[in-house]
Design a protein around this motif. Structure first.
Motif, PDB file in Angstrom:
ATOM      1  N   THR A  94      16.663  -3.883 -20.239  1.00  0.00           N
ATOM      2  CA  THR A  94      17.490  -4.305 -19.572  1.00  0.00           C
ATOM      3  C   THR A  94      16.809  -4.282 -18.022  1.00  0.00           C
ATOM      4  OG1 THR A  94      19.576  -3.429 -20.655  1.00  0.00           O
ATOM      5  CG2 THR A  94      19.804  -3.988 -18.344  1.00  0.00           C
ATOM      6  N   ILE A 125      24.479   2.486 -15.944  1.00  0.00           N
ATOM      7  CA  ILE A 125      23.814   1.818 -17.199  1.00  0.00           C
ATOM      8  C   ILE A 125      23.014   3.035 -17.485  1.00  0.00           C
ATOM      9  CG2 ILE A 125      21.971   0.353 -18.209  1.00  0.00           C
ATOM     10  CD1 ILE A 125      22.967  -1.735 -15.790  1.00  0.00           C
ATOM     11  N   TYR A 180      19.586   5.126 -19.325  1.00  0.00           N
ATOM     12  CA  TYR A 180      18.326   4.695 -20.011  1.00  0.00           C
ATOM     13  C   TYR A 180      17.742   5.744 -20.686  1.00  0.00           C
ATOM     14  CZ  TYR A 180      16.961   7.457 -15.817  1.00  0.00           C
ATOM     15  OH  TYR A 180      16.592   8.674 -14.950  1.00  0.00           O
ATOM     16  N   ASN A 232      17.358  -8.487 -21.218  1.00  0.00           N
ATOM     17  CA  ASN A 232      18.655  -8.418 -20.745  1.00  0.00           C
ATOM     18  C   ASN A 232      18.958  -8.606 -19.367  1.00  0.00           C
ATOM     19  OD1 ASN A 232      21.619  -8.042 -20.500  1.00  0.00           O
ATOM     20  ND2 ASN A 232      21.510  -5.862 -20.926  1.00  0.00           N
ATOM     21  N   ARG A 257       9.113  -6.263 -23.776  1.00  0.00           N
ATOM     22  CA  ARG A 257       9.694  -7.198 -24.768  1.00  0.00           C
ATOM     23  C   ARG A 257       8.759  -7.568 -25.710  1.00  0.00           C
ATOM     24  NH1 ARG A 257      13.131  -6.351 -27.438  1.00  0.00           N
ATOM     25  NH2 ARG A 257      13.003  -8.808 -28.244  1.00  0.00           N
ATOM     26  N   VAL A 306      15.461   0.593 -18.963  1.00  0.00           N
ATOM     27  CA  VAL A 306      15.882  -0.216 -17.873  1.00  0.00           C
ATOM     28  C   VAL A 306      14.866  -0.423 -16.916  1.00  0.00           C
ATOM     29  CG1 VAL A 306      17.586  -0.152 -15.977  1.00  0.00           C
ATOM     30  CG2 VAL A 306      18.179   0.817 -18.171  1.00  0.00           C
ATOM     31  N   ARG A 321      15.227 -14.272 -20.158  1.00  0.00           N
ATOM     32  CA  ARG A 321      16.514 -13.937 -20.912  1.00  0.00           C
ATOM     33  C   ARG A 321      16.086 -14.826 -22.264  1.00  0.00           C
ATOM     34  NH1 ARG A 321      19.671 -15.275 -15.952  1.00  0.00           N
ATOM     35  NH2 ARG A 321      21.132 -13.428 -15.637  1.00  0.00           N
ATOM     36  N   VAL A 379      20.650  -8.278 -15.624  1.00  0.00           N
ATOM     37  CA  VAL A 379      21.864  -7.762 -15.277  1.00  0.00           C
ATOM     38  C   VAL A 379      21.741  -7.966 -13.830  1.00  0.00           C
ATOM     39  CG1 VAL A 379      23.687  -5.907 -14.769  1.00  0.00           C
ATOM     40  CG2 VAL A 379      22.354  -6.149 -17.281  1.00  0.00           C
ATOM     41  N   SER A 416      13.499  -2.848 -26.274  1.00  0.00           N
ATOM     42  CA  SER A 416      14.672  -3.302 -25.882  1.00  0.00           C
ATOM     43  C   SER A 416      14.942  -2.999 -24.124  1.00  0.00           C
ATOM     44  CB  SER A 416      16.016  -2.907 -26.512  1.00  0.00           C
ATOM     45  OG  SER A 416      16.434  -1.722 -25.994  1.00  0.00           O
ATOM     46  N   ALA A 472       9.266  -5.858 -17.514  1.00  0.00           N
ATOM     47  CA  ALA A 472      10.162  -6.167 -18.523  1.00  0.00           C
ATOM     48  C   ALA A 472       9.803  -7.156 -19.594  1.00  0.00           C
ATOM     49  CB  ALA A 472      11.488  -6.996 -17.860  1.00  0.00           C
ATOM     50  N   VAL A 513      17.558  -5.115 -14.102  1.00  0.00           N
ATOM     51  CA  VAL A 513      18.752  -5.107 -13.080  1.00  0.00           C
ATOM     52  C   VAL A 513      18.220  -5.696 -11.743  1.00  0.00           C
ATOM     53  CG1 VAL A 513      20.545  -3.944 -11.878  1.00  0.00           C
ATOM     54  CG2 VAL A 513      19.516  -3.058 -14.126  1.00  0.00           C
ATOM     55  N   GLY A 539      16.032   2.236 -25.194  1.00  0.00           N
ATOM     56  CA  GLY A 539      16.231   1.428 -24.162  1.00  0.00           C
ATOM     57  C   GLY A 539      15.491   1.866 -23.021  1.00  0.00           C
TER      58      GLY A 539
END
Lengths: 423, 104
Positions: free
Chosen positions: A59, A123, A125, A99, A52, A36, A94, A101, A57, A48, A61, A34
């Motif tokens: 997240t 969170i 990472y 994800n 993807r 972040v 999204r 946040v 994956s 990000a 922020v 994951g």
């Protein structure tokens, strides 16, 4: 928006163009760790999105529910575009499986490999990508603090500051003086203050022609200077005055109560004061010592991994990225290289050699665009440097048609890069 | 048609005919994706432009090599790409063209 294909049509290269091809989508990751990402700007949103696309994956922020771009905020100040046109939501990210946040990060813990949000949530990472942008050095100009910025806006982060400055310009009577005070190098968007002077002059020439733009500069030269100054002379006559450092341009102190700017030698009581203070990396990086006591974060310039802490990557304005300027285009280009490096590292592979581009278009007027560009590679000492013999600025002797075409391409750039960031 | 567009069309049409189309050389060590993704900053993700900048996603491999080579050698004059194309070797241009072609 319509899809155009000007060059293709003109050159008749392709046959009948069909609808846009669909990007290859990669199935969801198996167990690639994951990632972040902090900050949904030019660096973070792009990182990000491209992670993807690589099946990782992610997240993301971000403290705000949307992102307003500094690039093209000068068109809002010039009354050409609305603020909503530079504001972008995260629905596209999204939909692509990021994800998103909403939260404000208040600490990074490199040992625990986690970040903490306001409110206490953490969170974890496997790898963290930080693209947190800039903060201001509030102590650098005497009297210029956060409260002063409500009266003498910097408007160097797009948002309420942009709107404050626009309202002041609208309220100013004809015959007023707008001061713009750009900082010394390095700072976010080197041509930005001068595009701002141009588009404010465009507004004033149209609406309040007896007014003046006074640039009080902490430098003796600036990006695309020859092109800007030629454009100013051609379009605005003596409406714009530039005072370089050596002629007393440096702002030492301000008095927000009286809208007075004190330079090293003089004082200027103005109607609108746009003070752009000296900058450093966002102070969030200090929670993990990532700037190593300096203003900007040292990194491995091939992977953007911090040289202070493993598994944390820093890109965009906050990083020391060799000779790349601090620009939205740079951050977007860096983010794609960083995303590919992070995907490779998570998969246990060696990161590939990077290649970067920075292109900065500036509007001298809505139909008068100029540009600077460079290609960047890693050189022997491991730093990012421009490729010799490539890049450069628009020709100084270009006809009006070229300036108009570059203004179109400035708008094209904005449409493309924001789509590249947000889907 | 603006003068510059006319000039480009004229110059370019001639350049395309005159240019031999070379086969892609072995890719440079710079990853093709790292080379090609940077184009998206102006031309849109995967070369699909939503605005006035030309899309580059439906140009054939041969034509893209010819285009970029012509820009690099100033055999076709445009506003930006002459400056950009000079930053790439012939092998890198071939790798970029192959990358975009692979997505068609």
């Amino acid at each position: 928006m319509t899809q155009k294909s000007t060059r293709r049509d003109v050159l008749k290269l392709a046959g009948a163009a069909t609808a846009a091809t669909v990007a290859p989508t990669i199935a969801t990751a198996q167990s690639a760790g994951g990632v972040v990402v902090i900050g949904a700007g030019f660096g973070g949103a792009t990182a990000a999105r491209y992670l993807r696309r690589a099946g990782v994956s992610v997240t993301l922020v971000e403290q705000n529910s949307s992102f307003s771009t500094c690039p093209f905020s000068n068109t809002v100040l010039g009354g050409i575009n609305n603020f909503s046109s530079i504001t972008h939501g995260f629905g596209g990210l999204r939909r692509e499986g990021v994800n998103v946040v909403r939260g404000r990060v208040n600490a990074v813990d490199p040992d625990a490999k986690s970040i903490t949000l306001d409110g206490g949530d953490t969170i974890a990472y496997d790898r963290l990508i930080m693209s947190p942008g800039i903060d201001f050095k509030w102590d650098a100009i005497e009297g210029y603090d956060e409260a002063a910025a409500e009266l003498m806006p910097h408007a160097w982060k797009a948002g309420s500051q942009t709107n404050i400055l626009r309202r002041q310009l609208e309220a100013m009577p004809d015959g007023g003086v707008v001061a713009i005070a750009p900082p010394g190098n390095p700072f976010r968007c080197p041509p930005g203050p001068y595009e701002r002077a141009s588009l404010i002059a465009h507004y004033l020439k149209t609406e309040k022609p007896r007014s003046k733009v006074l640039i009080l500069d902490a430098k003796d030269s600036f990006s695309k200077q020859g092109l800007f100054q030629a454009g100013w002379a051609e379009l605005y006559g003596d409406l714009i005055e530039w005072v370089p450092f050596s002629e007393g341009g440096n702002v030492a102190r301000v008095d927000p109560a009286t809208n007075t700017i004190f330079t090293d030698f003089d004082e200027h009581k103005v109607d609108v004061a746009n003070i752009i203070p000296p900058q450093r990396s966002n102070r969030l990086v200090d929670t993990a010592g990532l700037a190593d006591g300096g203003d900007w974060c040292p990194i491995n310039q091939t992977t953007f991994e911090s040289t202070i802490h493993a598994n944390i990557h820093v890109l965009g304005d906050a990083s020391i990225a060799g000779r790349m300027p601090k620009s939205g285009f740079s951050a977007n280009s860096q983010a794609k290289v960083c995303a590919a490096a992070v995907a490779a590292l998570l998969a246990g592979n060696d990161p590939a050699s990077p290649s970067f581009i920075n292109t900065c278009y500036s509007l001298v007027a809505p139909d008068y665009g100029i540009s600077v560009a460079a290609i960047y590679r890693i050189i022997e000492d491991g730093t990012i440097a421009p490729v010799a013999g490539a890049g450069g600025v628009s020709p100084s002797d270009a006809p009006a048609s070229t300036r108009a075409l570059e203004a179109d391409y400035a708008r094209g750039w904005y449409a493309s890069i924001t789509a590249d960031m947000f889907g | 048609m603006s003068p510059i567009k006319t000039m480009v069309a004229g110059t370019f049409g001639a350049a395309l005919l005159a240019l031999p189309v070379t086969l892609p050389a072995a890719a440079d060590e710079t990853a093709p994706a790292n080379l090609a993704n940077a184009c998206a900053g102006c031309h849109g993700t995967d070369g699909i432009s939503p605005g006035p900048t030309p899309s580059i996603n439906e140009i054939s491999e041969e034509d893209m090599i010819a285009l970029l080579t012509a820009f690099k050698n100033d055999e076709a004059a445009v506003t930006m790409m002459n400056r950009i194309a000079k930053g790439y070797t012939d092998a890198e241009i071939a790798a970029i063209a192959a990358y975009f072609a692979s997505m068609m």
